[in-house]
Scaffold this motif. Sequence first.
Motif, mmCIF file in Angstrom:
data_model
loop_
_atom_site.group_PDB
_atom_site.id
_atom_site.type_symbol
_atom_site.label_atom_id
_atom_site.label_comp_id
_atom_site.label_asym_id
_atom_site.label_seq_id
_atom_site.Cartn_x
_atom_site.Cartn_y
_atom_site.Cartn_z
ATOM 1 N N ALA A 29 0.800 -1.226 -0.028
ATOM 2 C CA ALA A 29 0.047 -0.046 -0.125
ATOM 3 C C ALA A 29 0.882 1.169 -0.051
ATOM 4 O O ALA A 29 0.624 2.231 -0.906
ATOM 5 N N THR A 30 1.939 1.405 0.913
ATOM 6 C CA THR A 30 2.615 2.375 1.138
ATOM 7 C C THR A 30 3.523 2.646 -0.336
ATOM 8 O O THR A 30 3.756 3.717 -0.634
ATOM 9 N N GLY A 31 4.092 1.432 -0.664
ATOM 10 C CA GLY A 31 4.934 1.525 -1.956
ATOM 11 C C GLY A 31 4.136 2.156 -3.179
ATOM 12 O O GLY A 31 4.853 2.809 -3.877
ATOM 13 N N ILE A 32 2.802 1.727 -3.525
ATOM 14 C CA ILE A 32 2.217 2.271 -4.464
ATOM 15 C C ILE A 32 1.975 3.802 -4.616
ATOM 16 O O ILE A 32 2.031 4.382 -5.204
ATOM 17 N N VAL A 33 1.590 4.201 -3.153
ATOM 18 C CA VAL A 33 1.390 5.816 -2.929
ATOM 19 C C VAL A 33 2.773 6.403 -3.128
ATOM 20 O O VAL A 33 2.761 7.523 -3.866
ATOM 21 N N LEU A 34 3.747 5.762 -2.578
ATOM 22 C CA LEU A 34 5.091 6.369 -2.648
ATOM 23 C C LEU A 34 5.477 6.452 -4.199
ATOM 24 O O LEU A 34 5.957 7.631 -4.796
ATOM 25 N N TYR A 35 5.237 5.560 -4.947
ATOM 26 C CA TYR A 35 5.349 5.356 -6.291
ATOM 27 C C TYR A 35 4.823 6.900 -7.134
ATOM 28 O O TYR A 35 5.231 7.462 -8.043
ATOM 29 N N GLY A 36 3.565 6.905 -6.799
ATOM 30 C CA GLY A 36 2.573 7.896 -7.448
ATOM 31 C C GLY A 36 3.305 9.154 -7.014
ATOM 32 O O GLY A 36 3.333 10.307 -7.972
ATOM 33 N N ILE A 37 3.758 9.451 -5.642
ATOM 34 C CA ILE A 37 4.162 10.717 -5.459
ATOM 35 C C ILE A 37 5.591 10.926 -6.086
ATOM 36 O O ILE A 37 5.711 12.177 -6.672
ATOM 37 N N VAL A 38 6.363 10.103 -6.018
ATOM 38 C CA VAL A 38 7.670 10.111 -6.894
ATOM 39 C C VAL A 38 7.656 10.351 -8.540
ATOM 40 O O VAL A 38 8.055 11.148 -9.077
ATOM 41 N N ASP A 93 12.519 6.184 -11.207
ATOM 42 C CA ASP A 93 13.229 4.968 -11.825
ATOM 43 C C ASP A 93 12.272 4.165 -12.125
ATOM 44 O O ASP A 93 12.004 2.989 -11.428
ATOM 45 N N HIS A 94 11.573 4.203 -13.209
ATOM 46 C CA HIS A 94 10.390 3.224 -13.549
ATOM 47 C C HIS A 94 10.758 1.684 -13.499
ATOM 48 O O HIS A 94 10.036 0.888 -13.162
ATOM 49 N N ALA A 95 11.921 1.470 -14.145
ATOM 50 C CA ALA A 95 12.514 0.012 -14.118
ATOM 51 C C ALA A 95 12.707 -0.425 -12.468
ATOM 52 O O ALA A 95 12.216 -1.611 -12.297
#
Length: 115
Positions: A47-56, A63-65
Amino acid sequence: MEFVHLLLRYLHLLGFAAVFGGWLTSWLSGKFNINAAMLYGIATQLATGIVLYGIVAADGDADHAKLGVKFLLALMLAVMIAIPWWKKRERVAAGHFWATGGLIAVTAAVAVFWT
């Protein structure tokens, strides 16, 4: 916004601590089982990883890869943890248990060493 980013990163690290700590506890007790700490930890990390990805990604310096690989590893780990938990397995096979621990280590290594 910076505080939210730091709070999410902190919660993400707590999720990792729960997954690794749950696995380590299971290993040291000799039970080789999947416990609640591992389940809730991986749910927190996803959950937090997905939200952090959205913020970054919104900032434009993602770094999408790397993040894609991290998401794939976390998803595989979630499946390896959730299925035995939902089936109420008292114990998992030794290979499954050690593969889960190895995947936890690989996920952390990708986060730390892939720059």
